[in-house]
Design a protein around this motif. Structure first.
Motif, PDB file in Angstrom:
ATOM      1  N   ALA A  85       0.810  -1.220   0.000  1.00 16.82           N
ATOM      2  CA  ALA A  85       0.000   0.000   0.000  1.00 16.82           C
ATOM      3  C   ALA A  85       0.841   1.266   0.000  1.00 16.82           C
ATOM      4  CB  ALA A  85      -0.938   0.000   1.209  1.00 16.82           C
ATOM      5  N   MET A  86       2.129   1.148   0.361  1.00 19.55           N
ATOM      6  CA  MET A  86       2.995   2.317   0.465  1.00 19.55           C
ATOM      7  C   MET A  86       4.019   2.406  -0.661  1.00 19.55           C
ATOM      8  SD  MET A  86       1.949   4.056   2.988  1.00 19.55           S
ATOM      9  CE  MET A  86       1.017   3.942   4.527  1.00 19.55           C
ATOM     10  N   GLN A  87       3.924   1.509  -1.628  1.00 18.13           N
ATOM     11  CA  GLN A  87       4.851   1.575  -2.751  1.00 18.13           C
ATOM     12  C   GLN A  87       4.520   2.770  -3.640  1.00 18.13           C
ATOM     13  OE1 GLN A  87       4.817  -2.273  -4.639  1.00 18.13           O
ATOM     14  NE2 GLN A  87       5.731  -3.288  -2.867  1.00 18.13           N
ATOM     15  N   HIS A  88       5.543   3.245  -4.376  1.00 14.39           N
ATOM     16  CA  HIS A  88       5.413   4.414  -5.258  1.00 14.39           C
ATOM     17  C   HIS A  88       5.231   5.708  -4.477  1.00 14.39           C
ATOM     18  CE1 HIS A  88       5.092   1.389  -8.330  1.00 14.39           C
ATOM     19  NE2 HIS A  88       3.959   0.934  -7.803  1.00 14.39           N
ATOM     20  N   HIS A  90       8.074   6.819  -2.656  1.00 10.27           N
ATOM     21  CA  HIS A  90       9.477   7.143  -2.391  1.00 10.27           C
ATOM     22  C   HIS A  90       9.963   6.601  -1.043  1.00 10.27           C
ATOM     23  CE1 HIS A  90       9.140   9.711  -5.899  1.00 10.27           C
ATOM     24  NE2 HIS A  90       8.155  10.382  -5.324  1.00 10.27           N
ATOM     25  N   VAL A  91       9.310   5.560  -0.541  1.00 15.12           N
ATOM     26  CA  VAL A  91       9.738   4.977   0.726  1.00 15.12           C
ATOM     27  C   VAL A  91      11.082   4.275   0.564  1.00 15.12           C
ATOM     28  CG1 VAL A  91       9.172   3.303   2.527  1.00 15.12           C
ATOM     29  CG2 VAL A  91       7.362   4.730   1.535  1.00 15.12           C
ATOM     30  N   ALA A  92      11.232   3.490  -0.516  1.00 18.67           N
ATOM     31  CA  ALA A  92      12.489   2.785  -0.738  1.00 18.67           C
ATOM     32  C   ALA A  92      13.642   3.767  -0.900  1.00 18.67           C
ATOM     33  CB  ALA A  92      12.387   1.875  -1.962  1.00 18.67           C
ATOM     34  N   GLN A  93      13.396   4.871  -1.610  1.00 19.92           N
ATOM     35  CA  GLN A  93      14.433   5.892  -1.777  1.00 19.92           C
ATOM     36  C   GLN A  93      14.846   6.471  -0.434  1.00 19.92           C
ATOM     37  OE1 GLN A  93      15.962   7.344  -4.893  1.00 19.92           O
ATOM     38  NE2 GLN A  93      17.289   7.711  -3.125  1.00 19.92           N
ATOM     39  N   ALA A  94      13.866   6.725   0.422  1.00 18.62           N
ATOM     40  CA  ALA A  94      14.173   7.273   1.750  1.00 18.62           C
ATOM     41  C   ALA A  94      14.975   6.277   2.579  1.00 18.62           C
ATOM     42  CB  ALA A  94      12.877   7.636   2.468  1.00 18.62           C
ATOM     43  N   LEU A  95      14.664   4.994   2.466  1.00 18.06           N
ATOM     44  CA  LEU A  95      15.425   3.967   3.182  1.00 18.06           C
ATOM     45  C   LEU A  95      16.874   3.924   2.711  1.00 18.06           C
ATOM     46  CD1 LEU A  95      12.853   1.031   3.286  1.00 18.06           C
ATOM     47  CD2 LEU A  95      13.864   2.142   5.290  1.00 18.06           C
ATOM     48  N   ILE A  96      17.075   4.027   1.406  1.00 15.62           N
ATOM     49  CA  ILE A  96      18.438   3.995   0.869  1.00 15.62           C
ATOM     50  C   ILE A  96      19.221   5.216   1.319  1.00 15.62           C
ATOM     51  CG2 ILE A  96      19.819   4.043  -1.245  1.00 15.62           C
ATOM     52  CD1 ILE A  96      17.520   2.457  -2.570  1.00 15.62           C
ATOM     53  N   ASP A  97      18.597   6.385   1.267  1.00 17.15           N
ATOM     54  CA  ASP A  97      19.278   7.602   1.717  1.00 17.15           C
ATOM     55  C   ASP A  97      19.694   7.469   3.184  1.00 17.15           C
ATOM     56  OD1 ASP A  97      18.901   8.693  -0.767  1.00 17.15           O
ATOM     57  OD2 ASP A  97      17.171   9.919  -0.190  1.00 17.15           O
ATOM     58  N   ALA A  98      18.803   6.895   4.006  1.00 12.36           N
ATOM     59  CA  ALA A  98      19.129   6.716   5.419  1.00 12.36           C
ATOM     60  C   ALA A  98      20.216   5.657   5.605  1.00 12.36           C
ATOM     61  CB  ALA A  98      17.870   6.317   6.192  1.00 12.36           C
ATOM     62  N   ALA A  99      20.227   4.638   4.740  1.00  7.73           N
ATOM     63  CA  ALA A  99      21.253   3.601   4.826  1.00  7.73           C
ATOM     64  C   ALA A  99      22.630   4.174   4.518  1.00  7.73           C
ATOM     65  CB  ALA A  99      20.926   2.462   3.869  1.00  7.73           C
ATOM     66  N   VAL A 100      22.699   5.124   3.587  1.00 10.10           N
ATOM     67  CA  VAL A 100      23.970   5.776   3.274  1.00 10.10           C
ATOM     68  C   VAL A 100      24.538   6.454   4.517  1.00 10.10           C
ATOM     69  CG1 VAL A 100      25.051   7.639   1.959  1.00 10.10           C
ATOM     70  CG2 VAL A 100      23.469   6.072   0.821  1.00 10.10           C
ATOM     71  N   GLU A 101      23.677   7.136   5.262  1.00 12.07           N
ATOM     72  CA  GLU A 101      24.122   7.796   6.481  1.00 12.07           C
ATOM     73  C   GLU A 101      24.493   6.779   7.559  1.00 12.07           C
ATOM     74  OE1 GLU A 101      21.522  10.782   7.911  1.00 12.07           O
ATOM     75  OE2 GLU A 101      21.278  11.772   5.977  1.00 12.07           O
ATOM     76  N   ALA A 122      16.546  -3.775 -11.731  1.00 12.93           N
ATOM     77  CA  ALA A 122      16.565  -2.468 -12.406  1.00 12.93           C
ATOM     78  C   ALA A 122      16.416  -1.341 -11.396  1.00 12.93           C
ATOM     79  CB  ALA A 122      15.455  -2.404 -13.446  1.00 12.93           C
ATOM     80  N   PHE A 123      15.573  -1.552 -10.377  1.00 14.55           N
ATOM     81  CA  PHE A 123      15.421  -0.520  -9.346  1.00 14.55           C
ATOM     82  C   PHE A 123      16.756  -0.241  -8.676  1.00 14.55           C
ATOM     83  CE2 PHE A 123      15.190   0.219  -4.766  1.00 14.55           C
ATOM     84  CZ  PHE A 123      14.589   1.470  -4.743  1.00 14.55           C
ATOM     85  N   TRP A 124      17.472  -1.290  -8.272  1.00 16.20           N
ATOM     86  CA  TRP A 124      18.752  -1.090  -7.602  1.00 16.20           C
ATOM     87  C   TRP A 124      19.760  -0.414  -8.531  1.00 16.20           C
ATOM     88  CZ3 TRP A 124      18.671  -0.926  -2.699  1.00 16.20           C
ATOM     89  CH2 TRP A 124      17.821  -1.747  -1.957  1.00 16.20           C
TER      90      TRP A 124
END
Length: 304
Positions: A85-88, A90-101, A122-124
């Protein structure tokens, strides 16, 4: 919608377990099944107790999660999932940005995807990850942590990104641009030129190989080079440029594999279409990687 990502430990095992199972159960059936589906809450609690994880909430509702798993100099991202229900959003993008930190001090981020899920791979790849190993059915993809990934919606956004990069440039800097024909290399360079305050219209240097744009604000000149027709970067010495490369910012298009010998320090910029199947889309993915001691202090903050 407001996406918030926070580090979590064993205390959030039940919530993370529910998010991961909801995400993986919505995926196509695999043979063998994904290990995440057979992992118990207690087993996941142990993982989180060792190295922690990240939990994303959208307007306070659990939406996505991942588990951190450091191995040597690599930070593996395990159990990455977003509830359907939460796809599309930008949740995955936010997780990746937080993982970088969260992975500060590590050399790279690594994920393992299934080769039966090309859309996931392809997403990765769109997030700057590149395949480093394939052991069917698993595909391991890695992203250097000093690579920043930006998404430019159109030509104006590409110029704005170039202008913001220019704010950190100084005489002697080398920028190596890669990307297919029409990817936006010259557009990015136009932004650099605007940020540096140089004179003259910046166009593709294909037919003249190199152009020198003098500064109008007392800063370094911009040397714009097309390496496509150069037999080797040493041929730059034969171009009779009316400026020293040590006194200018040098941008080399099609420079990968050639321009590296110019300097041990360089900013590598790779530009690709965000959706390679949509040739009409102007949206581009821009990967910026600082290389060498000159760029150790390069800041990604404020780039746009």
């Amino acid at each position: 919608m407001d996406v918030e990502v926070k580090p979590v430990g064993a205390e959030e095992a039940e919530t993370v377990h529910a998010v991961v199972h909801a995400a993986f159960e919505a995926r196509p059936a695999l043979d063998p099944p994904a290990a995440a589906l057979s992992e118990t809450r207690e087993e996941l609690e142990g993982r989180l107790a060792r190295h922690g994880g990240l939990l994303a909430r959208v307007d306070g509702v659990p939406a996505g999660a991942l588990v951190l798993d450091p191995v040597g100099t690599t930070m593996y991202l395990r159990r990455v999932g977003v509830v359907p229900a939460m796809q599309h959003h930008h949740v995955a993008q936010a997780l990746i940005d937080a993982a970088v930190e969260a992975a500060e001090g590590y050399a790279d981020l690594t994920v393992v995807a299934r080769e039966e899920l090309p859309a996931t791979i392809a997403f990765w790849e769109h997030q700057g990850f590149r395949e480093v190993r394939r052991d069917p059915p698993d595909v391991e993809l890695r992203r250097p942590l000093r690579t920043a990934v930006h998404h430019a919606a159109d030509a104006d956004a590409m110029r704005a990104l170039g202008r913001s990069v220019a704010g950190q440039l100084t005489a002697g800097d080398l920028i190596v641009l890669t990307g297919s024909l029409g990817a936006g290399k010259t557009t990015f360079t136009q932004g650099l030129g605007a940020g540096l305050g140089v004179r003259g219209a910046i166009t593709s240097p294909t037919f003249v190989i190199a152009r020198v744009h003098r500064s109008e604000v007392g800063g370094p000149a911009l040397v714009h080079v097309d390496a496509y027709r150069l037999g080797g970067i040493d041929e730059l010495d034969d171009l009779d440029l009316d400026t020293s490369l040590d006194e200018a910012v040098t941008v080399v298009e099609w420079g990968e594999g050639l321009a590296e010998s110019l300097s041990e320090s360089r900013l590598e910029v790779s530009i690709v279409r965000d959706d390679p199947d949509d040739v009409r889309s102007e949206r581009r993915r821009v990967e910026i990687t600082p290389v060498g001691p000159r760029w150790q202090a390069f800041s990604f903050r404020g780039l746009r």
